[in-house]
Design a protein around this motif. Structure first.
Motif, PDB file in Angstrom:
ATOM      1  N   ASP A 149      15.049 -11.230 -16.837  1.00 22.32           N
ATOM      2  CA  ASP A 149      15.473 -12.590 -16.508  1.00 22.32           C
ATOM      3  C   ASP A 149      14.570 -13.239 -15.456  1.00 22.32           C
ATOM      4  N   SER A 150      13.941 -12.419 -14.617  1.00 20.08           N
ATOM      5  CA  SER A 150      13.092 -12.934 -13.529  1.00 20.08           C
ATOM      6  C   SER A 150      11.720 -12.272 -13.615  1.00 20.08           C
ATOM      7  N   PRO A 151      10.853 -12.720 -14.521  1.00 21.72           N
ATOM      8  CA  PRO A 151       9.564 -12.067 -14.741  1.00 21.72           C
ATOM      9  C   PRO A 151       8.624 -12.133 -13.547  1.00 21.72           C
ATOM     10  N   ASP A 152       8.928 -12.981 -12.557  1.00 24.57           N
ATOM     11  CA  ASP A 152       8.085 -13.054 -11.366  1.00 24.57           C
ATOM     12  C   ASP A 152       8.322 -11.878 -10.431  1.00 24.57           C
ATOM     13  N   ILE A 153       9.426 -11.143 -10.611  1.00 22.80           N
ATOM     14  CA  ILE A 153       9.714  -9.970  -9.783  1.00 22.80           C
ATOM     15  C   ILE A 153       8.931  -8.777 -10.328  1.00 22.80           C
ATOM     16  N   VAL A 154       8.208  -8.102  -9.439  1.00 24.59           N
ATOM     17  CA  VAL A 154       7.469  -6.894  -9.806  1.00 24.59           C
ATOM     18  C   VAL A 154       8.325  -5.686  -9.447  1.00 24.59           C
ATOM     19  N   GLN A 155       8.523  -4.786 -10.404  1.00 22.85           N
ATOM     20  CA  GLN A 155       9.341  -3.599 -10.155  1.00 22.85           C
ATOM     21  C   GLN A 155       8.748  -2.779  -9.026  1.00 22.85           C
ATOM     22  N   MET A 156       9.590  -2.361  -8.112  1.00 25.64           N
ATOM     23  CA  MET A 156       9.157  -1.646  -6.915  1.00 25.64           C
ATOM     24  C   MET A 156       8.469  -0.328  -7.267  1.00 25.64           C
ATOM     25  N   PHE A 157       9.142   0.512  -8.064  1.00 23.22           N
ATOM     26  CA  PHE A 157       8.610   1.806  -8.488  1.00 23.22           C
ATOM     27  C   PHE A 157       8.845   1.980  -9.976  1.00 23.22           C
ATOM     28  N   GLN A 158       7.862   2.453 -10.700  1.00 18.81           N
ATOM     29  CA  GLN A 158       8.060   2.826 -12.086  1.00 18.81           C
ATOM     30  C   GLN A 158       8.851   4.131 -12.131  1.00 18.81           C
TER      31      GLN A 158
ATOM     32  N   GLU B  42       0.829  -1.210   0.000  1.00 14.01           N
ATOM     33  CA  GLU B  42       0.000   0.000   0.000  1.00 14.01           C
ATOM     34  C   GLU B  42       0.861   1.256   0.000  1.00 14.01           C
ATOM     35  N   VAL B  43       1.950   1.224   0.758  1.00 12.82           N
ATOM     36  CA  VAL B  43       2.878   2.362   0.773  1.00 12.82           C
ATOM     37  C   VAL B  43       3.530   2.530  -0.597  1.00 12.82           C
ATOM     38  N   LEU B  44       3.958   1.419  -1.202  1.00 12.77           N
ATOM     39  CA  LEU B  44       4.584   1.497  -2.525  1.00 12.77           C
ATOM     40  C   LEU B  44       3.636   2.080  -3.567  1.00 12.77           C
ATOM     41  N   ALA B  45       2.335   1.809  -3.408  1.00 14.75           N
ATOM     42  CA  ALA B  45       1.353   2.273  -4.390  1.00 14.75           C
ATOM     43  C   ALA B  45       0.921   3.714  -4.162  1.00 14.75           C
ATOM     44  N   ASP B  46       1.309   4.301  -3.037  1.00 13.28           N
ATOM     45  CA  ASP B  46       0.922   5.674  -2.722  1.00 13.28           C
ATOM     46  C   ASP B  46       1.591   6.642  -3.701  1.00 13.28           C
TER      47      ASP B  46
END
Length: 246
Positions: free
Chosen positions: A114-123, A75-79
């Motif tokens: 290389d690791s598509p399961d990782i979601v980027q923290m911040f665009q 939730e903090v990351l999405a703020d």
């Protein structure tokens, strides 16, 4: 070391207030396990986000939180206000250290491919990870030796403390003590410079978001997307000579 001043204007101050509230809310709602022990940086609560490699992992992955804390961190990351801070520290790194910024950007892009399961923290932010250091985050002298040795960690300050009296940033091995006002960022080569920040008063709050890039990610990429152990097992004699020389 570079102290990146906060933008002028009420708009940025309003954004900073939203970040202060988001981090304090995370502190109030997070559940810290009874087994939790003060980390080697100090006795405050810290929660990770983003990705790295090391610490027993077999490949790069996202940093883990408990089932209760994980959605709170997300939730903090999405703020939008916190996202703006991530763009702010990215812009500072690009302004002062453009080659390092390009290296981080390209490294993170390669890891995510290389690791598509990782979601980027911040665009729009080249850093792979951050720690949310909460409420009264004063640190003892330390180096972040899991970070890239030649890299620059970015620390964004948050809270409601009197920066003329407390919360100073200290780079011990550089002989620098600097005021560190809320809503500013400092860039420091955290893996090789001993650093800390001074305590705040009991009635004040002082949190931070420390952005960094794991050295393990760089080694994984350099090895052709494998660990040091796996690379050594597969490498030819000639490859090992070159690897050791590097």
């Amino acid at each position: 070391m570079v102290l990146f001043a906060r933008p002028r204007g009420t708009d940025w101050l309003c954004n900073a207030a939203r970040v202060d509230a988001a981090l304090e809310n995370l502190y109030r709602l997070a559940r810290i396990p009874l087994s939790y022990k003060p980390n080697r940086h100090g006795g405050y609560v810290t929660l990770p986000a983003g990705c790295g490699f090391g610490g027993g992992r077999t490949r790069p992955g996202s940093y883990a939180n408990t089932a209760h804390n994980a959605p709170l961190v997300q939730e903090v990351l999405a703020d939008a206000a916190v996202q703006r801070v991530a763009n702010y520290v990215d812009a500072g790194l690009q302004a002062y250290f453009p080659k390092l910024h390009r290296f981080y950007h390209n490294l993170l892009a390669a890891i995510l491919r290389d690791s598509p399961d990782i979601v980027q923290m911040f665009q729009g932010c080249c850093y792979g990870a951050c720690h949310f250091n909460l409420h009264n985050a004063s640190t003892i002298d330390h180096e972040d030796w899991y970070n890239i040795l030649f890299g620059m960690c970015a620390v964004y300050s948050s809270g409601t403390y009197d920066y003329t009296r407390s919360g100073h940033f200290i780079a011990w091995s550089l002989g620098i003590v600097a005021q560190f006002p809320p809503a500013c960022a400092v860039y420091v080569p955290s893996a090789c410079v001993t650093h800390a920040n001074t305590p705040i008063a009991g009635h004040e709050t002082g949190s931070s978001a420390a952005f960094f890039m794991s050295a393990g990610l760089a080694r994984w990429y350099y090895n052709g997307f494998m660990s040091d152990k796996e690379y050594r097992e597969r490498a030819t004699v000639e490859q090992m000579k070159a690897w050791n020389a590097d």
